[in-house]
Design an enzyme around this catalytic site. Structure first.
Site, PDB file in Angstrom:
ATOM      1  CG  ASP A  91      35.672   1.078  79.781  1.00  0.00           C
ATOM      2  OD1 ASP A  91      34.536   1.481  79.480  1.00  0.00           O
ATOM      3  OD2 ASP A  91      36.509   1.790  80.349  1.00  0.00           O
ATOM      4  CG  ASP A 271      43.342  -0.226  77.265  1.00  0.00           C
ATOM      5  OD1 ASP A 271      43.319  -1.367  77.772  1.00  0.00           O
ATOM      6  OD2 ASP A 271      43.106   0.803  77.915  1.00  0.00           O
ATOM      7  CB  CYS A 309      59.746   9.358  64.560  1.00  0.00           C
ATOM      8  SG  CYS A 309      57.944   9.306  64.525  1.00  0.00           S
ATOM      9  CB  CYS A 311      54.967  10.646  63.027  1.00  0.00           C
ATOM     10  SG  CYS A 311      55.525  12.047  64.007  1.00  0.00           S
ATOM     11  CB  CYS A 314      59.320  13.218  63.459  1.00  0.00           C
ATOM     12  SG  CYS A 314      59.128  12.877  65.212  1.00  0.00           S
ATOM     13  CG  HIS A 340      56.309  11.759  68.338  1.00  0.00           C
ATOM     14  ND1 HIS A 340      57.159  11.246  67.376  1.00  0.00           N
ATOM     15  CD2 HIS A 340      56.764  11.295  69.535  1.00  0.00           C
ATOM     16  CE1 HIS A 340      58.099  10.526  67.975  1.00  0.00           C
ATOM     17  NE2 HIS A 340      57.886  10.528  69.268  1.00  0.00           N
TER      18      HIS A 340
HETATM   19 ZN    ZN Z   1      57.345  11.418  65.288  1.00  0.00          ZN
END
Ligand code: ZN
Length: 377
Positions: A91, A271, A309, A311, A314, A340
């Site tokens: 930025d 963002d 999820c 990920c 998880c 996560h």
């Molecule tokens: Zn997750």
């Protein structure tokens, strides 16, 4: 590898595209995790790579004050300094000067302020903001704009808008002069449309910036307290005027259930600190709303944060364990939660890109909102 942006598919105003920079090929629409101090808080770069982040945002104001852009330049640029070989957007520093620093004074020349770290005095001009970002060597740099408090009266918005355009022109001229002197720069510079919540001023700002001619355009000064409908209305006013073949960046958004709505307006990039900041405050995002993991109801919950999820957090840890880590004040809690949440955001973006390809973004968006509102299981 140089810069390129192409729109591959559209679904009404929404666009599925591809942004190529010297460091990365970024599928659009995309979401940038925020790496304020040249690090996304709580995540090693290895984790960011595993999560599929192709671009992150770093803050010019912070890196200018510490460790200093000249130090980063001597070391070989921000990519090398932080060992991140994918794309970086910086930025302009303006937003932080206006929100963090003390004793700021705006003149035609620029904005004079005192560092929030040691009280030292600095002058940030449009040229200086461009120079700092060239030293950092980010893939995408933003021009310095005047940020105003909201809600802003019309006269104040008009004068800030006028200054923002003048500063954008100076920043562009400085950038082009550097390019002439040094050869093709490995950086794209984006203009920022301002105009608070006045539709006609937003249009005026967009037209003025289009005359200056940037390779990409951002919409700034939104999602700062105004109702979500107004954010969408203003963003839509601007995106409808922007050229089809240039990327569009809506700065500082958004909440998970709102992201698809911004994409539907023709936004390509976003963002927000939400996924990382909320994670550190024990707020976890799921496909069924927010899980406030400190809640007693999760004390013996053997489910992952979000059963849907994919990920790695998880795949391994339970809500009960996460809750315990937060209760015990262990910093692993923030690391796992951030992993996560960033995965959740980047996964929404993957689903959004797919929805655009299949022409069903509107359906995805309304289903997402309904599911999110229904709350966690
Ligand atoms: Zn997750």
């Amino acid at each position: 590898m140089g810069f390129q942006f192409e729109v591959l598919n559209t679904d009404s105003a929404a666009r599925r595209g591809r942004l190529t920079t010297p460091h990365s090929t970024v599928e659009t629409p995309f979401f940038m995790p925020v790496g304020t101090q040249a690090t996304v808080k709580g995540l090693r770069n290895e984790a960011l790579e595993e999560l599929g982040a192709e671009i992150i945002l770093a803050n010019t104001y912070h890196l200018y004050l510490r460790p200093g852009h000249e130090l980063v330049r001597r070391i070989g640029g921000l990519h090398k300094f932080m060992s991140w070989n994918r794309a970086i957007l910086t930025d302009s520093g303006g937003f932080q000067v206006f929100s963090l620093s003390e004793l700021r004074k705006i003149t035609e020349e620029g904005v004079r302020f005192r560092s929030h770290i040691d009280g030292s005095e600095h002058l940030l001009t449009p040229e200086k903001a461009a120079e700092i970002q060239l030293a950092l060597g980010s893939d995408i740099a933003m021009v310095l704009d005047e940020c105003i408090e909201t809600p802003a009266p019309r006269d104040k918005t008009e004068s800030a808008l006028k200054r923002t355009t003048q500063w954008a022109r100076r920043a562009r001229n400085y950038f082009l002069e550097c390019q002439q002197r040094l050869g093709e720069l490995k950086q794209w510079q984006f203009g920022i449309v301002q105009g608070a919540t006045f539709a006609d001023l937003r249009r005026e700002s967009a037209h003025q910036l289009l005359e200056i001619d940037f390779p990409g355009y951002a919409v700034g000064g939104l999602a700062v307290g105004e109702p979500h409908e107004i954010t969408c209305e203003m963003a839509g006013e601007v995106t409808s005027l922007l050229p089809h073949d240039r990327p569009r960046y809506l700065m500082g958004v958004g909440k998970p259930e709102q992201i698809a709505e911004y994409v539907a307006l023709g936004v390509d990039m976003m963002d927000c600190v939400l996924p990382t900041r909320a994670a550190r405050h024990a707020c976890l995002y799921t496909n069924h709303g927010r899980v406030l993991i400190k809640n007693a109801r999760y004390a013996e919950d053997q489910n992952p944060i979000d059963p849907q999820c994919k990920c790695s957090v998880c795949g391994r840890y339970t809500r009960a364990y996460l809750r315990h880590l937060f209760a015990a004040g262990e910093f692993t809690a923030a690391i796992l939660a951030t992993h996560h949440n960033v995965h959740f955001y980047l996964d929404i973006m993957r689903q959004i890109r797919e929805a655009i390809e299949f022409g069903n973004l509107a359906k995805f968006s309304s289903e997402m909102r309904a599911r999110y509102a229904a709350g966690p299981a």
